[in-house]
Write a protein that holds these residues in place. Structure first.
Motif, PDB file in Angstrom:
ATOM      1  N   GLU A 236       0.783  -1.139   0.016  1.00 13.75           N
ATOM      2  CA  GLU A 236      -0.096  -0.133   0.205  1.00 13.75           C
ATOM      3  C   GLU A 236       1.059   1.311  -0.040  1.00 13.75           C
ATOM      4  OE1 GLU A 236      -2.949  -0.051   3.009  1.00 13.75           O
ATOM      5  OE2 GLU A 236      -3.615  -2.225   2.497  1.00 13.75           O
ATOM      6  N   GLY A 237       2.031   1.165  -0.334  1.00 14.73           N
ATOM      7  CA  GLY A 237       3.042   2.424  -0.182  1.00 14.73           C
ATOM      8  C   GLY A 237       3.325   2.963   1.002  1.00 14.73           C
ATOM      9  N   GLN A 238       2.984   2.214   2.138  1.00 11.90           N
ATOM     10  CA  GLN A 238       3.193   2.843   3.536  1.00 11.90           C
ATOM     11  C   GLN A 238       4.474   2.831   4.033  1.00 11.90           C
ATOM     12  OE1 GLN A 238       0.268   1.005   5.852  1.00 11.90           O
ATOM     13  NE2 GLN A 238      -1.387   2.118   5.261  1.00 11.90           N
ATOM     14  N   VAL A 239       5.267   3.848   4.026  1.00  8.43           N
ATOM     15  CA  VAL A 239       6.642   3.615   4.500  1.00  8.43           C
ATOM     16  C   VAL A 239       7.051   4.956   5.491  1.00  8.43           C
ATOM     17  CG1 VAL A 239       7.466   4.972   2.659  1.00  8.43           C
ATOM     18  CG2 VAL A 239       8.982   3.654   3.628  1.00  8.43           C
ATOM     19  N   ALA A 240       7.929   4.604   6.466  1.00 10.05           N
ATOM     20  CA  ALA A 240       8.394   5.667   7.294  1.00 10.05           C
ATOM     21  C   ALA A 240      10.000   5.833   7.153  1.00 10.05           C
ATOM     22  CB  ALA A 240       8.294   5.104   8.689  1.00 10.05           C
ATOM     23  N   GLU A 241      10.316   6.982   7.053  1.00 13.10           N
ATOM     24  CA  GLU A 241      11.555   7.444   6.641  1.00 13.10           C
ATOM     25  C   GLU A 241      12.253   8.569   7.642  1.00 13.10           C
ATOM     26  OE1 GLU A 241      11.065   9.505   2.729  1.00 13.10           O
ATOM     27  OE2 GLU A 241      10.726   7.559   1.906  1.00 13.10           O
ATOM     28  N   PHE A 242      13.461   8.358   7.952  1.00 17.62           N
ATOM     29  CA  PHE A 242      14.196   9.021   8.907  1.00 17.62           C
ATOM     30  C   PHE A 242      15.615   9.276   8.316  1.00 17.62           C
ATOM     31  CE2 PHE A 242      17.280   9.608  12.179  1.00 17.62           C
ATOM     32  CZ  PHE A 242      16.705  10.669  13.025  1.00 17.62           C
ATOM     33  N   GLY A 243      15.862  10.638   8.489  1.00 20.70           N
ATOM     34  CA  GLY A 243      17.144  11.060   7.767  1.00 20.70           C
ATOM     35  C   GLY A 243      17.921  12.243   8.729  1.00 20.70           C
ATOM     36  N   ALA A 244      19.251  12.115   8.696  1.00 18.75           N
ATOM     37  CA  ALA A 244      19.880  13.213   9.757  1.00 18.75           C
ATOM     38  C   ALA A 244      21.023  13.609   8.794  1.00 18.75           C
ATOM     39  CB  ALA A 244      20.187  12.534  11.155  1.00 18.75           C
TER      40      ALA A 244
END
Length: 343
Positions: A236-244
């Motif tokens: 379903e295209g559900q994604v969590a993204e974290f960047g630093a």
């Protein structure tokens, strides 16, 4: 839905090495509206994001002296940016929200992710658009999300370990090119990768008379970025993204004494990080279910500040060296490294 939000925070901040077991009210926070949810979660998650970003800014050097041409070092560092006690809570300012208020306005201090528990309640009210384009009014009271410290048996100040691996190579004119790179590593639904580069240059050589002084003096400019993703529901295209990311500018001084090299640095860093949940998410909404697209998009800026570093490197074998340093800044950082050095 609560299980999904809890899982996202665990996966996003996997480097924290903590277990977040309390059932939290993130679904209800998002139900208050995307803008309010982003404001609240921005305050709530800021300490962890800032700790990881400040950790990336460290470990770039253990001496001011660059390598000779084609000399190199391969160094593994663990950087631990301590989260200050003041970051365990944040002040709830009602003017920042459209649909959230405090049940007890006299107590406006709420826990962040690394805070403790609270008995404060949030009042969520407003109008929600549901299926068919209709708008319904809602008014509910929920418990404010707790932090993790009540469940965390931690012996000292809380810090997020940030590992780095880097290669420094001497090129020309007493200059080191430093490269950090971790290819994408995937474990189940979680993926991680990072990259960075820096330049360390001996500027004492350009100042008349200074090259005769018995110490090394260099400048460093470096940049590091990491990205993580967590697939909530790939279909379903559900994604969590974290960047630093962290940009570091530093003047470095050191003095080699046989197998012992003390060093110090003075400069500043610029730290930025971001967290997003992408895709369509369905909420119960009481009797009327509704869908929210890309509900979370957070940016954390301004946690970098002036910094002072002091440390030392010790040769433990002819080509192996151990270094330890401590950086004084708002998120004080301890760095410990082990490297292979060929001058």
């Amino acid at each position: 839905m609560k299980r999904i939000f809890t899982g996202i925070i665990i996966a996003t901040f996997l480097l924290a090495n903590v277990e977040f077991t309390k059932a939290q009210s993130f679904e209800e926070v998002v139900e208050s509206g995307v803008a309010d949810a982003n404001t609240y979660l921005g305050h709530y998650m800021n300490p962890v994001a800032s700790s990881i970003g400040n950790g990336l800014a460290n470990g770039w050097y253990n001496t001011a002296k660059p390598h000779k041409t084609l000399g190199f070092d391969l160094t593994f560092n663990i950087n631990m940016a301590t989260i200050p006690d003041a970051a365990k809570t944040f002040e709830f300012v009602e003017a920042e929200y459209d649909n959230i208020s405090l049940a007890n306005p006299a107590n406006s201090s709420l826990p962040t992710f690394i805070g403790g528990s609270t008995d404060q309640n949030l009042v969520i009210s407003g109008n929600r658009e549901v299926a068919g384009g209709q708008s319904i009014a809602y008014d509910e009271t929920i418990g404010a999300p707790d932090g993790i410290l009540d469940d965390l048996d931690y012996p000292g100040p809380l810090a997020i370990p940030t590992p780095t691996v880097q290669l420094g190579v001497g090129i020309v004119k007493n200059t080191d090119l430093i490269i950090r790179f971790t290819p994408q590593i995937s474990v189940g639904d979680f993926a991680f990768q990072s990259f960075g580069f820096g330049v360390k240059h001996d500027f004492k050589q350009w100042i008349p008379g200074m090259k005769l002084l018995p110490f090394d003096l260099s400048g460093l400019v470096a940049f590091n970025r990491l990205n993580t993703t967590y697939q909530i529901n790939e279909a379903e295209g559900q994604v969590a993204e974290f960047g630093a990311s962290a940009t570091t500018v530093q003047a470095i001084i050191s003095k080699k004494l046989l197998f012992f090299t003390p060093y110090a640095g003075l400069g500043f860093n610029i730290v930025r990080s971001n967290f997003a949940m992408k895709g369509d998410y369905q909420f119960d909404g009481g009797s009327e279910p509704y869908t929210v697209t890309d509900p979370i998009d957070l940016s954390f800026d301004g946690s970098g500040e002036p910094r002072f570093t002091i440390g030392a490197r010790v040769k433990i074998l002819w080509v192996l060296a151990l270094n330890v340093d401590y950086t004084i800044q708002r998120y004080n950082t301890l760095s410990v490294g082990l490297g292979l050095n060929i001058r």
